[in-house]
Design an enzyme around this catalytic site. Structure first.
Site, PDB file in Angstrom:
ATOM      1  N   ASP A   1     -22.834 -37.571 -12.205  1.00  0.00           N
ATOM      2  CA  ASP A   1     -22.656 -37.105 -10.829  1.00  0.00           C
ATOM      3  C   ASP A   1     -23.724 -36.090 -10.439  1.00  0.00           C
ATOM      4  O   ASP A   1     -23.528 -35.299  -9.519  1.00  0.00           O
ATOM      5  CB  ASP A   1     -21.267 -36.466 -10.659  1.00  0.00           C
ATOM      6  CG  ASP A   1     -20.280 -37.435 -10.034  1.00  0.00           C
ATOM      7  OD1 ASP A   1     -20.659 -38.604  -9.839  1.00  0.00           O
ATOM      8  OD2 ASP A   1     -19.137 -37.036  -9.735  1.00  0.00           O
TER       9      ASP A   1
ATOM     10  N   ASP B   1      -6.503 -33.168 -14.989  1.00  0.00           N
ATOM     11  CA  ASP B   1      -6.010 -33.439 -16.338  1.00  0.00           C
ATOM     12  C   ASP B   1      -4.528 -33.092 -16.459  1.00  0.00           C
ATOM     13  O   ASP B   1      -3.747 -33.847 -17.045  1.00  0.00           O
ATOM     14  CB  ASP B   1      -6.836 -32.678 -17.366  1.00  0.00           C
ATOM     15  CG  ASP B   1      -7.056 -31.224 -16.983  1.00  0.00           C
ATOM     16  OD1 ASP B   1      -6.510 -30.786 -15.952  1.00  0.00           O
ATOM     17  OD2 ASP B   1      -7.779 -30.519 -17.705  1.00  0.00           O
TER      18      ASP B   1
END
Length: 655
Positions: A260, A413
């Site tokens: 990214d 997460d």
């Protein structure tokens, strides 16, 4: 050091013995007279004791000299920091997503509180000199003078209005403190039980694959390995190299490098590294997103939408600074075989730079407690814990059943772990499987990391609360999720610790009618700190560390890179074939490094931490008037700690 008792008779004369001090160049010769007993023996023993005492005195002087040198180094670094004048008001030093308005308001409140506390300290000192602190309010009203009347009014306001409210807040925080301490104690007892019983997850019979990685077959299921990264020019080579060297059949695992990066030069370097491993026969793909929607969660979600993902059974995630051991998959994937309800196998982290400075030592203590105690106990007794975002193996079916990656919070997460737990999937934590990574070495990087970790849990709790209530999991699992996992450990712990010890405790010094008992200030915190240190005793900075580490100037490059790359080089020496160097990529990397060298790091003064340190030190001075010894030492230690942090002396030092 020559033994002082070694002697041999030589013509009736004594053998000279040399007693050497620690420092080179210091030696004291001593001639021992021969003979035993009598005055000669007593004289010899007296001389031996004298030299031993001198040796100990020399050692003590050396330690004092070292401490003085460290103190002078710290003072010099603080002077340079103040003279430079760089503060955290710079936008580059602020954690991403933190509101500048909120930061300014908080700093303004601290500054106003500090000014008020110094004013109250001056008033209390003047009143003590007059002996008014022992007089009741009616007697103070009888004293003539404007200052006496004002002090009497202040005492009355304290008694009637401020002290009851402050005592109520103090009692509430003490209750939360006891709950949190009990939770920590229970976790430590659970960890002790696990150690004594030798309990740990073990793959079922037949779950271990053969040692022949070329065999393939059922022993080696299809594994997808993902490495999300963003502008990771310092670590991309070692992370990609470590993953490509995993001991697993190459036909049975695929590596996705999910880049990214918004820097074209960094992306070119990463792509060149991927192409190099492709030429060596590794199944590895490079994916680059131009539009970075959802950041890491969006990156992982985009990668899971690829058509070939359906051919894989498990997915492993490694952040860009993680370097797994070659046998990582062999020690984690077998735990899924025969356990169809297991959705996640999490490995613990180990840190290659844990001894770099005092900041990394303290981080290592906290994270070792997190993995050794919290994650292990919750994994053994509850089969649930928060996914750490990396160094974990997911069953792809569990990810899909839980709704996949979502970009609704900054803690993707934790989000996927909670949703998987609500669907009935179980988690395993392997405390004996480690994955190497690096700790933030500067306080600025540490602040940004902690801001990312703590900014999203309560937002996630608000989004998941209804789903938790409606889920089909048992009552005690719902209780653990709501009260222990979210409220106690994610909200109450940060709230009460700062409020109780950094706000309420200093206020009780200026409003002595509200009290905090000594066991709250000293004994229980000391016990909890000791329990927190036990999983990593070697990292305790005041035992094996040195004050000099606070001011070590960080050299260019990373000292741990050699250790991290050595494993990759060792594994790949037999696999790599000779090839001509890519001069274009080398020139591009060299120009990129030259460009980056112009971007210098700087140590800064952190205003909030500095203002809080002055507030705590002022409260410590006020505690002397109330003859509260334990409170004084605690506040003094807290104040000095915040002073060191505020002057940015705790982590990486840049000249």
């Amino acid at each position: 050091m020559a033994p002082w008792w070694g002697r041999e008779a030589r013509g009736g004369g004594g053998t000279p013995v040399v007693v050497k001090m620690e420092s080179p160049g210091w030696a004291v010769p001593e001639s021992e007279a021969a003979g035993a007993g009598g005055k000669a023996g007593r004289g010899k023993n007296a001389r031996q004791i004298t030299w031993v005492l001198l040796l100990k005195a020399h050692r003590a002087a050396g330690k004092l000299t070292g401490a003085a040198s460290a103190a002078l180094s710290v003072a010099a670094a603080a002077r340079r920091r103040v003279s430079a004048g760089r503060t955290d008001s710079d936008a580059a030093a602020a954690p991403p997503g933190e509101s500048p308005v909120l930061r300014t308001r908080f700093y303004g409140c601290l500054r106003a509180f500090l000014v008020l506390s110094m004013l109250l300290l001056a008033v209390d000192v003047a009143a003590h000199l007059q002996g008014w602190h022992l007089a009741p309010v009616p007697d103070l009203l009888a004293v003539e003078g404007l200052f006496a009347a004002g002090y009497a009014s202040w005492v009355r306001v304290r008694l009637d209005y401020l002290a009851p409210a402050l005592q109520f807040l103090a009692n509430a925080c003490v209750v939360l403190f006891l709950i949190q301490s009990a939770d920590r104690l229970i976790l430590c007892l659970g960890c002790l039980w696990i150690k004594l019983k030798g309990v740990k997850p073990v793959p079922k019979a037949g779950g271990k694959g053969s040692d022949d990685v070329e065999a393939g077959g059922e022993e080696f299921p299809m594994v997808l390995v993902q490495i999300p990264m963003c502008n990771e020019k310092e670590v991309y080579q070692q992370s990609i190299g470590a993953v490509c060297s995993l001991d697993w059949p190459r036909s049975n695992f695929l590596v996705q490098v999910l880049d990214d990066s918004d820097d074209a030069a960094t992306s070119a370097l990463i792509k060149e590294e991927v192409e190099k491993w492709q030429r060596e026969g590794v199944r590895i793909l490079y994916r680059h997103r131009v539009i970075r929607d959802g950041y890491k969660a969006g990156n992982l979600k985009s990668a899971m939408n690829c058509s070939y993902v359906k051919d894989y059974e498990f997915v492993v995630i490694f952040d860009a600074d993680f370097q797994p051991q070659p046998d990582f998959l062999k020690r984690t994937v077998p735990h899924f075989k025969g356990n169809e309800d297991v959705g996640l196998v999490q490995a613990r982290w180990s840190f290659v730079n844990k001894d770099e400075n005092l900041l990394t030592r303290l981080q290592n203590i906290n994270l070792c407690f997190h993995f050794e105690v919290e994650q292990q106990v919750n994994g053994i007794f509850l089969n649930f814990f928060g996914f750490n975002g990396t160094a974990g193996v997911w069953r792809i079916k569990a990810l899909e059943d839980s709704g996949g990656w979502m970009e609704r919070t900054t803690v993707e997460d934790m989000d996927i772990a909670v949703r998987a737990h609500l669907k009935g999937w179980k988690f395993l934590f392997l405390n004996d499987v480690e994955c190497q990574c690096e700790l933030p070495e500067s306080y600025e990087a540490y602040r940004k990391q902690q801001h990312r970790w703590h900014s999203g849990p309560m937002q996630l709790f608000r989004l998941c609360f209804v789903d938790i209530i409606k889920s089909k999991i048992g009552f005690w699992k719902k209780f653990n999720l709501i009260f222990l996992f979210f409220l106690l450990r994610k909200l109450i712990l940060p709230f009460y610790s700062f409020t109780l010890f950094c706000i309420i405790l200093p206020m009780t010094m200026f409003i002595p009618e509200a009290e905090l008992p000594a066991w709250v200030v000293c004994y229980i915190p000391a016990t909890m700190s000791l329990l927190n240190i036990l999983p990593a005793p070697k990292s305790f900075p005041f035992i094996l560390g040195s004050a000099y580490e606070w001011v070590v100037t960080k050299k260019s490059g990373r000292s741990s890179e050699g250790d991290l790359v050595s494993l990759v080089e060792k594994q790949s020496k037999q696999q790599r074939v000779g090839s001509s160097p890519n001069l274009d990529s080398l020139a591009k990397e060299e120009s990129h490094l030259k460009k980056d060298s112009k971007k210098k790091k700087h140590n800064r003064i952190y205003r909030k931490e500095l203002a809080l340190s002055f507030l705590l030190l002022t409260a410590a001075a006020r505690s002397l008037l109330s003859v509260q010894g334990i409170h004084f030492y605690f506040l003094l230690f807290q104040g000095v700690s915040f002073l060191v942090v505020g002057l940015d002396l705790i982590g990486e030092q840049v000249e």
